[in-house]
Design a protein around this motif. Structure first.
Motif, PDB file in Angstrom:
ATOM      1  N   ALA A 239       0.843  -1.205   0.000  1.00  0.00           N
ATOM      2  CA  ALA A 239       0.000   0.000   0.000  1.00  0.00           C
ATOM      3  C   ALA A 239       0.878   1.255   0.000  1.00  0.00           C
ATOM      4  O   ALA A 239       0.600   2.233  -0.711  1.00  0.00           O
ATOM      5  CB  ALA A 239      -0.926  -0.013   1.218  1.00  0.00           C
ATOM      6  N   MET A 240       1.952   1.213   0.791  1.00  0.00           N
ATOM      7  CA  MET A 240       2.874   2.362   0.860  1.00  0.00           C
ATOM      8  C   MET A 240       3.503   2.605  -0.511  1.00  0.00           C
ATOM      9  O   MET A 240       3.621   3.748  -0.972  1.00  0.00           O
ATOM     10  CB  MET A 240       3.927   2.078   1.929  1.00  0.00           C
ATOM     11  N   ALA A 242       2.284   1.648  -3.462  1.00  0.00           N
ATOM     12  CA  ALA A 242       1.252   2.100  -4.398  1.00  0.00           C
ATOM     13  C   ALA A 242       1.030   3.607  -4.257  1.00  0.00           C
ATOM     14  O   ALA A 242       0.888   4.333  -5.254  1.00  0.00           O
ATOM     15  CB  ALA A 242      -0.053   1.336  -4.147  1.00  0.00           C
ATOM     16  N   GLU A 243       1.055   4.070  -3.007  1.00  0.00           N
ATOM     17  CA  GLU A 243       0.882   5.499  -2.753  1.00  0.00           C
ATOM     18  C   GLU A 243       2.066   6.292  -3.337  1.00  0.00           C
ATOM     19  O   GLU A 243       1.873   7.354  -3.936  1.00  0.00           O
ATOM     20  CB  GLU A 243       0.803   5.708  -1.231  1.00  0.00           C
ATOM     21  N   ALA A 246       1.624   6.515  -7.065  1.00  0.00           N
ATOM     22  CA  ALA A 246       0.585   7.481  -7.413  1.00  0.00           C
ATOM     23  C   ALA A 246       1.114   8.911  -7.281  1.00  0.00           C
ATOM     24  O   ALA A 246       0.923   9.754  -8.164  1.00  0.00           O
ATOM     25  CB  ALA A 246      -0.639   7.275  -6.516  1.00  0.00           C
ATOM     26  N   LYS A 247       1.825   9.149  -6.179  1.00  0.00           N
ATOM     27  CA  LYS A 247       2.353  10.490  -5.919  1.00  0.00           C
ATOM     28  C   LYS A 247       3.369  10.901  -6.989  1.00  0.00           C
ATOM     29  O   LYS A 247       3.426  12.055  -7.414  1.00  0.00           O
ATOM     30  CB  LYS A 247       3.009  10.519  -4.529  1.00  0.00           C
TER      31      LYS A 247
END
Lengths: 256, 256
Positions: A239-240, A242-243, A246-247
């Motif tokens: 999840a980290m 993926a973030e 995205a960023k």
């Protein structure tokens, strides 16, 4: 998890040819993989020269510290093969000709028409109280004394000795690993990864930049003996990452 | 030959990924060759895990013992990169952000549009009193403090740091080597080689069996810092090998 579940090892690689760069060691990697497969944690490796005192010091330091010690190198027939002498000195025992070892060697020499001489018989000198480690490649045995396992330096012989040893070693808790790939640099994930490492102290998290790829890549490797905790931590790392993707506005890496 | 002519080194390789077998080390061989080329005797290598105390212990043991210590690994931006912390602890000094290192990194990050964050700035933390070792590949510097040289673990960066270091290291007496090939087994030449070794204590003689060849082959490697003595000893070894060939009725090996 109890401390009895943790089985550790140290490795002593013996040989001037490794320290001079003339021979490139491959036994460290092979021993490391062997230990990992058995659930044994290889904690330390020392490469020392063909000097009696250097070998004695390294073996004594490591055998006091780890469940098992492995050594490679220095058990051939020439004057610079002094590992048996060093082990006998480290354990304070004699180094007689071992009759079983002599018989193994003589049987092989008879087959191949090899002359028996003093140099070759050096390979039958085994510290008192040691068990032999058989080797089908060259017939010259290694040996085990206490928690120390003495093996050849020639890689194919060394691997044959590891195979012979495997059933006799106590494996520890198996450590599983999950790799999460990130298409951003180590420095981008370093901060959040450190926070997740603090949250999951029993899952060891490592970060490895990938050089020479056509895009920036970092592999995050999680290891734990607790598969449930490992998966839970891996979910948070995914999840980290993926973030971070995205960023940064980048595509996640393909699974290869 | 005076003792000042002998320049020695120890190497500490830092990283769980080497001990688990996940990554196969190539820095040991590169450092060994680098040292041999400069006339520096690499005497010992230790591979330790990413644990502060393990790194401190290995660095302190080796820096007291050898002219130079090199370390590889653990200077990246993530939480498992703790080599700078360990070196600061070993020397009892602070670990502030080094403004020169920060400027080098920020200049590179500006070029590449890389965000500056806390994790990346970890790479600018340099023990007080250390000199930087520049690295053109990634811009993140290594450093030298006392006799300890701290380098990256990524091989291409490590080699770039060794190149930067070379002019600053004091080379020792150059050691030359001569290889004599024998078409007989180690055990055949072992006895006479041991006698020649005793006759020439300043010429180090090693014996290396060659596996996987189509005939039995042994390489005898002689090393010495005295070229006259080396050639004299090599002549005797060549004569001994020629005699062994004649006795065994085998052709001498081709020079390849």
């Amino acid at each position: 998890m109890t401390s009895q579940d943790i089985v550790t090892a140290g490795l002593v690689v013996i040989g001037d040819e490794i320290l001079s760069g003339r021979t490139k060691d491959v036994n460290i990697g092979a021993t490391a993989e062997f230990c990992t497969d058995l659930g044994i944690e290889l904690r330390e490796v020392r490469i020392v020269s063909d000097e009696l005192d250097a070998i004695v010091e390294a073996v004594n330091a490591l055998r006091a510290r780890y469940t098992y010690v492995f050594t490679t190198g220095g058990i051939g027939p020439t004057h610079d093969d002094i590992t048996a002498d060093a082990i006998a000195k480290a354990f304070g025992v004699a180094l007689p000709i071992n009759e079983t070892a002599r018989a193994m060697l003589e049987a092989r020499w008879k087959q191949t028409g090899t002359e028996i001489n003093e140099a070759r018989l050096r390979m039958a000198r085994i510290p008192e109280g040691a068990d032999l480690i058989v080797n089908s490649v060259s017939a010259a045995p290694g040996f085990r004394i206490g928690n120390v396992h003495v093996m050849a330096g020639v890689p194919v012989i060394m691997r044959s000795m590891l195979e012979a040893l495997a059933p006799k070693l106590r494996g520890g808790r198996k450590v599983a690993s999950i790799t999460v790939k990130a298409a951003v640099g180590e420095g981008t994930v370093g901060g959040p990864l450190a926070r997740l490492q603090a949250e999951y102290p029993d899952v060891k998290m490592g970060s490895y930049p990938q050089m020479g790829r056509d895009r920036v890549m970092t592999e995050l490797v999680l290891r734990s003996s607790d598969p449930v905790l490992l998966e839970e931590a891996a979910e948070k790392v995914r999840a980290m990452v993926a973030e971070a993707h995205a960023k940064a506005g980048v595509e996640p890496p393909a699974e290869d």
